[in-house]
Design a protein around this motif. Structure first.
Motif, mmCIF file in Angstrom:
data_model
loop_
_atom_site.group_PDB
_atom_site.id
_atom_site.type_symbol
_atom_site.label_atom_id
_atom_site.label_comp_id
_atom_site.label_asym_id
_atom_site.label_seq_id
_atom_site.Cartn_x
_atom_site.Cartn_y
_atom_site.Cartn_z
ATOM 1 N N VAL A 37 0.864 -1.173 0.000
ATOM 2 C CA VAL A 37 0.000 0.000 0.000
ATOM 3 C C VAL A 37 0.905 1.228 0.000
ATOM 4 O O VAL A 37 1.840 1.315 0.798
ATOM 5 C CB VAL A 37 -0.916 0.017 1.235
ATOM 6 C CG1 VAL A 37 -1.783 1.243 1.232
ATOM 7 C CG2 VAL A 37 -1.761 -1.246 1.283
ATOM 8 N N ALA A 91 -3.734 -4.713 4.105
ATOM 9 C CA ALA A 91 -4.330 -3.558 3.438
ATOM 10 C C ALA A 91 -5.357 -2.856 4.305
ATOM 11 O O ALA A 91 -5.454 -1.629 4.317
ATOM 12 C CB ALA A 91 -4.972 -3.995 2.124
ATOM 13 N N LEU A 92 -6.142 -3.630 5.061
ATOM 14 C CA LEU A 92 -7.180 -3.003 5.879
ATOM 15 C C LEU A 92 -6.596 -2.157 6.997
ATOM 16 O O LEU A 92 -7.214 -1.192 7.445
ATOM 17 C CB LEU A 92 -8.099 -4.077 6.471
ATOM 18 C CG LEU A 92 -9.111 -4.693 5.509
ATOM 19 C CD1 LEU A 92 -9.870 -5.815 6.183
ATOM 20 C CD2 LEU A 92 -10.083 -3.632 5.029
ATOM 21 N N ALA A 96 -6.441 5.010 4.163
ATOM 22 C CA ALA A 96 -7.034 5.146 2.832
ATOM 23 C C ALA A 96 -6.239 6.167 2.025
ATOM 24 O O ALA A 96 -5.773 7.177 2.552
ATOM 25 C CB ALA A 96 -8.480 5.581 2.952
ATOM 26 N N HIS A 409 -12.262 -6.296 -0.914
ATOM 27 C CA HIS A 409 -12.813 -6.171 0.442
ATOM 28 C C HIS A 409 -13.583 -4.856 0.572
ATOM 29 O O HIS A 409 -13.175 -3.833 0.029
ATOM 30 C CB HIS A 409 -11.693 -6.199 1.487
ATOM 31 C CG HIS A 409 -12.159 -6.541 2.868
ATOM 32 N ND1 HIS A 409 -12.274 -7.830 3.319
ATOM 33 C CD2 HIS A 409 -12.556 -5.750 3.895
ATOM 34 C CE1 HIS A 409 -12.713 -7.829 4.567
ATOM 35 N NE2 HIS A 409 -12.890 -6.573 4.940
ATOM 36 N N ASP A 419 -14.846 1.445 4.021
ATOM 37 C CA ASP A 419 -13.562 1.350 3.335
ATOM 38 C C ASP A 419 -13.663 0.282 2.256
ATOM 39 O O ASP A 419 -14.287 -0.768 2.452
ATOM 40 C CB ASP A 419 -12.443 0.973 4.310
ATOM 41 C CG ASP A 419 -12.103 2.105 5.262
ATOM 42 O OD1 ASP A 419 -12.221 3.277 4.849
ATOM 43 O OD2 ASP A 419 -11.732 1.816 6.421
ATOM 44 N N VAL A 421 -11.203 -1.907 -0.468
ATOM 45 C CA VAL A 421 -9.849 -2.298 -0.847
ATOM 46 C C VAL A 421 -9.914 -2.957 -2.220
ATOM 47 O O VAL A 421 -10.781 -3.797 -2.472
ATOM 48 C CB VAL A 421 -9.250 -3.271 0.188
ATOM 49 C CG1 VAL A 421 -7.844 -3.696 -0.232
ATOM 50 C CG2 VAL A 421 -9.234 -2.638 1.570
ATOM 51 N N HIS A 429 -4.853 -1.257 -2.983
ATOM 52 C CA HIS A 429 -5.141 0.139 -2.645
ATOM 53 C C HIS A 429 -6.408 0.202 -1.789
ATOM 54 O O HIS A 429 -7.257 -0.684 -1.858
ATOM 55 C CB HIS A 429 -5.340 0.969 -3.913
ATOM 56 C CG HIS A 429 -4.207 0.874 -4.884
ATOM 57 N ND1 HIS A 429 -3.142 1.731 -4.869
ATOM 58 C CD2 HIS A 429 -3.979 0.006 -5.897
ATOM 59 C CE1 HIS A 429 -2.292 1.409 -5.833
ATOM 60 N NE2 HIS A 429 -2.780 0.358 -6.467
ATOM 61 N N LYS A 430 -6.514 1.271 -1.023
ATOM 62 C CA LYS A 430 -7.646 1.431 -0.117
ATOM 63 C C LYS A 430 -8.248 2.817 -0.286
ATOM 64 O O LYS A 430 -7.522 3.820 -0.328
ATOM 65 C CB LYS A 430 -7.181 1.233 1.327
ATOM 66 C CG LYS A 430 -8.269 1.347 2.378
ATOM 67 C CD LYS A 430 -7.662 1.067 3.751
ATOM 68 C CE LYS A 430 -8.667 1.222 4.864
ATOM 69 N NZ LYS A 430 -8.048 0.960 6.188
#
Length: 648
Positions: A37, A91-92, A96, A409, A419, A421, A429-430
């Motif tokens: 990320v 990623a989470l 963002a 996600h 959010d 993903v 990417h988020k």
């Protein structure tokens, strides 16, 4: 697809309104597992520059691509890896990179409509549309060819503006807003019959059936003239005299197949028996004669006569065996959306653009994103208008459309919003969003939103989409078809079910060939399925076959079948085929209620589509699956519903 997902199929030679590898890779798994990320201080620009493809306008123009299209390589492997248990990694946990008022997952008709409806109610909204394919439109894809200076168009998926019921005020209003006045267009440019008569004037082209030696003992191309009784035409087929006599009796319909059965019992009974069993038990067909009819429903339901009810076959009015049947008119809730709608209303208006409903998708994108197409164009002018794909994801646009971006996600945040993903170009990417519309197909959503309630996940899984393959064959010429006197061929038992010369609607400077020496597109439909299984199991088996079949095999099937059918009339696959585009849709038509297999009718509060589409915090769902109807108007209506839930 005439259905949402919807290519046009062929039933008995008539084009109908429903006329859509490896399941994982090391690269896909790595893309999901990596915590790659970008740093928070670095602005995200994952698609600031589209990959250059030499020979394409602007360096990037996916409609011109041939080979395996539809769900093409690179569009699904990450999602399959997710399905098979790969984690999203870190990623989470990261921040963002971008923030939007609305994130739409899926750039098909429903997703694009949802973005437009949302912007209508919030003109200042910033919107991001994430599309897993390298082109937008969902099933409404455009196939384009350049052959000897001719531009040829064909729908790679959804075929036409058609539905079993009249378009709603919302759906009709959206089309008119896009400059698509369907009644006016149909009057000005005609329907399939008028277009075909204009294109093939003086040639007297008709239909034929090709009996393959694997199923019938010998190859035979048999013309089926409209003015000759079917049984007489089939005298030249490999069918035995007994089978031909059974077909003649069925088509004549001289007696009521249900005899003395009470009128108030008939529809309920027909809902409990398959169309195959009806034809054999009440229509007098034996196994050999049944071969001629078994695959007729494939273009409508993606299963054969064994997979649909006799009541549904009756409701469409296009299937044989009901001429002598005495039955009260009108649909019932024991029928699926399509036959119930046709039986009750007669259907909606109808129009087919040269690229199918890709024209609708292009007009929607032009409404949403400045610079994609010149402003102020009529729908006619937009058919051949240049487009600029580089405009889709410009940072200064309020609405951005990001291609080749596979969502992995989506989760509601503790306070407000959600959010999302996604994977793009091997990195995760988020983005943060106030609202999210899941406009992808239902079966993937439980994997993308794992925090959904168990009952909603189960309902989403229950709506198993139906696989199909549309092949666009660019022909250098169609002299063999003209010599044979044919514009279309049905294949009762071959892998492909039909092949038809494109009826090129003469609109906006686009026109069909002037003679058999000119290039043309041939449309072929193949539905992978496994007879004898329940409908959804047939779809699952067909999907495995579709994704496990390589391009060379599809091309070999096309060349072999056309050569066997038309070789005696001079067809030469090596010389006459200029290009082949295989549009494979492992998740094609949205499934409808089927009385043979499903528990809950469409009016049941427990119908799976009603449970599946419920809003979940900042996340809601919009697709044709949500309407249990594979049609463009359903996709639009569900987008309207979803946006209303978020902003109502």
């Amino acid at each position: 697809m005439a259905r949402d997902g919807s290519p046009k199929g062929m039933a008995g030679g008539r084009l109908t309104r429903r006329a859509f590898v490896q399941t994982g890779s090391a690269t896909a798994a790595a893309a999901l597992a990596t915590p790659a990320v970008a740093a928070p201080a670095k602005p995200a620009s994952p698609t600031a520059a589209l990959p250059v493809h030499p020979g394409e306008p602007g360096g990037y123009y996916p409609p011109l691509r041939t080979g395996l299209r539809g769900s093409h390589v690179g569009s699904f492997e990450v999602a399959h890896a997710l399905r098979d248990g790969q984690a999203v990694g870190q990623a989470l946990a990261g921040p963002a990179h971008e923030s939007y008022d609305l994130v739409v997952v899926g750039g098909g008709i429903s997703g694009l409509s949802a973005a437009l409806f949302y912007r209508d109610r919030n003109p200042a909204a910033r919107i991001l549309i994430l599309e897993n394919h390298d082109d937008f439109g969902g099933h409404a894809k455009r196939n384009e060819f350049r052959v000897r200076g001719h531009t040829l168009l064909m729908n790679g998926g959804t075929a036409g503006i058609e539905s079993p019921t009249p378009y709603s005020k919302v759906a009709d209003g959206l089309l008119r807003r896009l400059g698509i006045d369907v009644p006016a267009l149909a009057k000005a440019y005609g329907g399939d019959t008028e277009v075909e008569e204009g294109m093939f004037a003086g040639l007297k082209l008709g239909r034929a059936a090709f009996f393959d030696k694997e199923s019938f003992g010998s190859d035979a191309l048999v013309r089926l003239p409209d003015d000759v009784p079917l049984a007489d035409a089939l005298a030249k087929s490999p069918l035995s005299a007994t089978a031909r006599a059974q077909i003649a009796a069925l088509e004549a319909g001289a007696t009521d197949p249900l005899g003395a059965m009470a009128m108030d019992q008939r529809k309920d009974y027909l809902a409990t028996i398959s169309y195959r069993d009806y034809l054999m038990k009440h229509g007098g067909l034996g196994e050999e004669a049944m071969l001629f009819y078994q695959n007729r429903p494939l273009g409508w339901w993606c299963v054969g006569a064994d997979g649909i009810s006799a009541l549904d076959a009756w409701g469409t009015s296009f299937f044989p065996g009901f001429k002598g049947l005495k039955l009260d008119p009108g649909g019932t809730m024991r029928m699926g959306y399509t036959p119930r709608g046709f039986a009750s209303t007669g259907g909606s208006y109808d129009f087919h653009f040269p690229d199918g409903n890709a024209t609708i998708a292009r007009r929607l994108v032009a409404q949403l994103i400045p610079g994609f197409m010149a402003p102020g164009l009529t729908v006619e002018q937009s058919i051949l208008a240049p487009t600029d794909y580089a405009a889709l994801d410009r940072p200064d646009n309020a609405v951005r459309l990001r291609l080749s971006s596979i969502v992995v996600h989506a989760v509601n945040r503790a306070q407000a919003g959600a959010d999302v993903v996604y994977s793009h170009a091997g990195k995760v990417h988020k983005v943060a969003a106030r609202h999210v519309v899941m406009a992808c197909y239902n079966m993937i959503i439980p994997y993308l939103v794992p925090s959904l309630p168990a009952a909603q996940k189960e309902a989403l899984h229950e709506l198993v989409k139906e696989p199909l393959v549309y092949v666009s064959v660019a022909l250098d010429n169609w002299r063999a078809f003209a010599k044979a006197g044919l514009s279309g061929i049905q294949f009762p038992q071959a892998w492909f079910q039909n092949a038809g010369l494109d009826k090129a609607v003469p609109i906006g400077g686009y026109a069909g060939p002037k003679s058999p020496d000119d290039p043309i597109v041939l449309h072929m439909t193949g539905i992978p399925h496994q007879p004898g299984l329940p409908e959804h199991d047939q779809s699952r088996a067909g999907r495995m076959e579709l994704l496990g079949t390589d391009l060379a095999t599809y091309e070999t099937r096309v060349r072999d079948l056309l050569t066997r059918a038309l070789g005696p009339y001079g067809f030469d696959a090596d010389k006459d085929i200029a290009a082949i585009t295989v549009n494979r849709w492992p998740h094609g038509y949205a499934p409808e209620y089927n009385a043979l297999w499903d528990k809950h009718q469409d009016d049941d509060p427990q119908a799976p589509n009603k449970i599946a589409r419920q809003r979940f915090g900042a996340i809601t769902i919009a697709n044709s699956d949500s309407g249990r109807a594979a049609y463009t108007d359903s996709a639009i209506d569900q987008a309207w519903r979803a946006v209303g839930e978020l902003l109502g």
